[in-house]
Design an enzyme around this catalytic site. Structure first.
Site, PDB file in Angstrom:
ATOM      1  N   ARG A  46      40.861  55.812  45.693  1.00 41.81           N
ATOM      2  CA  ARG A  46      39.762  55.490  46.615  1.00 41.81           C
ATOM      3  C   ARG A  46      39.601  56.631  47.618  1.00 41.81           C
ATOM      4  O   ARG A  46      38.505  57.031  47.977  1.00 41.81           O
ATOM      5  CB  ARG A  46      40.009  54.150  47.353  1.00 41.81           C
ATOM      6  N   TYR A  98      11.990  54.126  50.490  1.00 42.78           N
ATOM      7  CA  TYR A  98      12.519  53.447  49.303  1.00 42.78           C
ATOM      8  C   TYR A  98      12.813  51.973  49.652  1.00 42.78           C
ATOM      9  O   TYR A  98      13.456  51.702  50.671  1.00 42.78           O
ATOM     10  CB  TYR A  98      13.789  54.161  48.829  1.00 42.78           C
ATOM     11  N   ASP A 170      16.794  61.835  53.087  1.00 44.04           N
ATOM     12  CA  ASP A 170      16.961  61.398  51.699  1.00 44.04           C
ATOM     13  C   ASP A 170      16.251  62.431  50.821  1.00 44.04           C
ATOM     14  O   ASP A 170      15.025  62.502  50.795  1.00 44.04           O
ATOM     15  CB  ASP A 170      16.344  59.999  51.538  1.00 44.04           C
ATOM     16  N   LYS A 195      19.375  59.638  40.143  1.00 40.28           N
ATOM     17  CA  LYS A 195      18.088  60.175  39.740  1.00 40.28           C
ATOM     18  C   LYS A 195      18.243  61.607  39.209  1.00 40.28           C
ATOM     19  O   LYS A 195      18.885  61.791  38.205  1.00 40.28           O
ATOM     20  CB  LYS A 195      17.108  60.068  40.910  1.00 40.28           C
TER      21      LYS A 195
HETATM   22  C1  LIG Z   1      16.932  55.084  43.983  1.00 36.53           C
HETATM   23  C2  LIG Z   1      16.770  55.552  45.360  1.00 36.53           C
HETATM   24  C3  LIG Z   1      17.663  55.165  46.363  1.00 36.53           C
HETATM   25  C4  LIG Z   1      18.810  54.198  46.117  1.00 36.53           C
HETATM   26  O1  LIG Z   1      19.769  54.748  45.274  1.00 36.53           O
HETATM   27  P1  LIG Z   1      20.668  53.877  44.249  1.00 36.53           P
HETATM   28  O2  LIG Z   1      21.440  54.914  43.528  1.00 36.53           O
HETATM   29  O3  LIG Z   1      19.726  53.099  43.388  1.00 36.53           O
HETATM   30  O4  LIG Z   1      21.515  52.983  45.089  1.00 36.53           O
HETATM   31  C5  LIG Z   1      17.468  55.679  47.632  1.00 36.53           C
HETATM   32  N1  LIG Z   1      16.445  56.525  47.897  1.00 36.53           N
HETATM   33  C6  LIG Z   1      15.565  56.909  46.953  1.00 36.53           C
HETATM   34  C7  LIG Z   1      14.466  57.848  47.307  1.00 36.53           C
HETATM   35  C8  LIG Z   1      15.689  56.440  45.655  1.00 36.53           C
HETATM   36  O5  LIG Z   1      14.803  56.809  44.729  1.00 36.53           O
END
Ligand SMILES: *Cc1c(COP(=O)(O)O)cnc(C)c1O
Length: 379
Positions: A46, A98, A170, A195
């Site tokens: 962890r 998001y 982000d 992503k």
């Molecule tokens: C998918 C996404 C998230 C969340 O991420 P997860 O891996 O699904 O928890 C946050 N911000 C953006 C812009 C996203 O596309």
């Protein structure tokens, strides 16, 4: 080292045991000690794992940061950032956000006494008027999901620095191939590595990257104390994904541009949202802070209603109807009923997420096939 070399070599060393070129998947929870505390830097997975460490070093390198942290999901990474705060603290966040981030902020952290202001930030100066003595963090997403709005990172960073706030960006949509927020003055870069970073739709993962050591220490403490880490197998896959990030992104951008222009010139299409268009309201900022415009596109058909949007999505054959984005394969989504269903309809429509909006994650297939697929679905 330049970016296209960093994706492959940044922060990496050959494995000390046998010289393995790719870091082995250290599928272990614990590490032998010779005497209590007598270990080789790893005690419990962890806290530290060599495969995760290799990934974290790579993430730090490609974002021009000094420290990387990998989590079990993008939301787990965001969760760790908000845990830097205390009850009574306030956050200024983009309103075009998001859906899962909005849900985490409003349904979990508001109950812990943290206050969130959701505002449009197309004009960065608006941010300053929301700052007060309790403000601790500015949270932005750019390009935004799914409206492809662009926020001026440098301008917001000036405000955050002036008021001694943290600025978190982000960077999921842009990736460090197109945009490096730490260079523009941000304190924290966050990714849903699910992503583009992973890039193959085969894992769920989150990441944070920072420059400042003190901030990194606080985040490592939260990462270990809250424990939302990712496993070694996923770390390996993400690291492999990063090695082709630059060539994947190059093709995502090329295909994205071709499809954005195709849709824009289509008589049945009302509006296309893509930051590469010169008439995009913040195109100049996008051109300034990004090295390309990416493969995320949203559009609305003429006179379109819920049913016809759904029909187009259902008729697509190469584009797969699915949540998520950023993989090698093209995906189509319906934000109002999918990614943004957790945002109330009234809030949603204020930011442009109408029922007829379709979002595309343009993959790296042959662009002629993708355009032919859209053509038959729209007709
Ligand atoms: C998918 C996404 C998230 C969340 O991420 P997860 O891996 O699904 O928890 C946050 N911000 C953006 C812009 C996203 O596309």
């Amino acid at each position: 080292m330049k970016f296209n070399t960093k994706t492959i070599h940044g922060g990496q060393e050959h494995d000390p045991a046998y010289g393995a070129v790719m870091p082995p998947i250290y599928q272990t929870s614990t590490y032998a000690q010779t005497t209590p505390g007598g270990h080789k830097g790893f005690e419990y997975s962890r806290t530290h794992n060599p495969t995760r460490k290799a990934l974290e070093n790579s993430l730090a390198s490609i974002e021009n940061g000094n420290f990387g942290l990998a989590f079990g999901s993008g939301l787990a990474a965001i969760d760790a950032v908000i845990k830097l705060l205390k009850p009574g603290d306030e956050v200024i966040s983009t309103s075009d956000l998001y859906g899962g981030t909005y849900r985490l902020f409003t349904k979990i952290f508001e109950d812990f006494g943290i206050k969130f202001h959701f505002i449009g930030m197309d004009n960065a100066n608006k941010v300053a008027s929301y700052v007060n003595d309790n403000t601790k963090l500015i949270w932005i997403e750019t390009p935004t999901n799914p409206m492809m709005n662009i926020i001026d990172i440098k301008a917001v960073a000036e405000i955050s620095k002036k008021h001694n706030l943290l600025l978190a960006v982000d960077n999921t949509f842009a990736t460090p191939y197109l945009q490096r927020p730490l260079d523009l003055g941000a304190d924290i870069v966050m990714h849903s590595a699910t992503k583009y970073i992973g890039g193959h739709s085969d894992l769920v993962m989150g990441a944070l990257i920072v420059k400042n050591e003190e901030l990194a220490k606080k985040l490592y403490f939260i990462q270990n104390a809250s424990g939302a880490v990712c496993g070694p197998q996923d770390s390996f896959l993400a690291l492999r994904g990063i090695k082709t990030l630059h060539i994947r992104m190059q093709r995502h951008c090329e295909n994205g541009e071709a499809i954005a222009n195709y849709l824009k010139n289509h008589p049945k299409i009302e509006k296309v949202y893509w930051p590469g268009f010169e008439d995009h309201p913040n195109h100049d900022i996008a051109k300034d802070q990004m090295d390309g415009f990416g493969g995320m596109i949203s559009f609305v058909t003429k006179g379109s209603d819920y049913d016809s949007a759904i029909k187009i999505i259902e008729n697509l054959k190469i584009f797969t109807l699915a949540e998520s984005l950023g993989g090698v394969e093209s995906l189509a989504g319906h934000p109002a009923s999918m990614t943004h269903a957790s945002i109330p309809k009234k809030e949603r429509e204020k930011t442009g997420v109408v029922d007829s909006l379709i979002r595309l994650s343009v993959g790296i297939e042959d662009v002629d096939d993708l355009i032919a697929d859209l053509e038959q679905a729209i007709e």
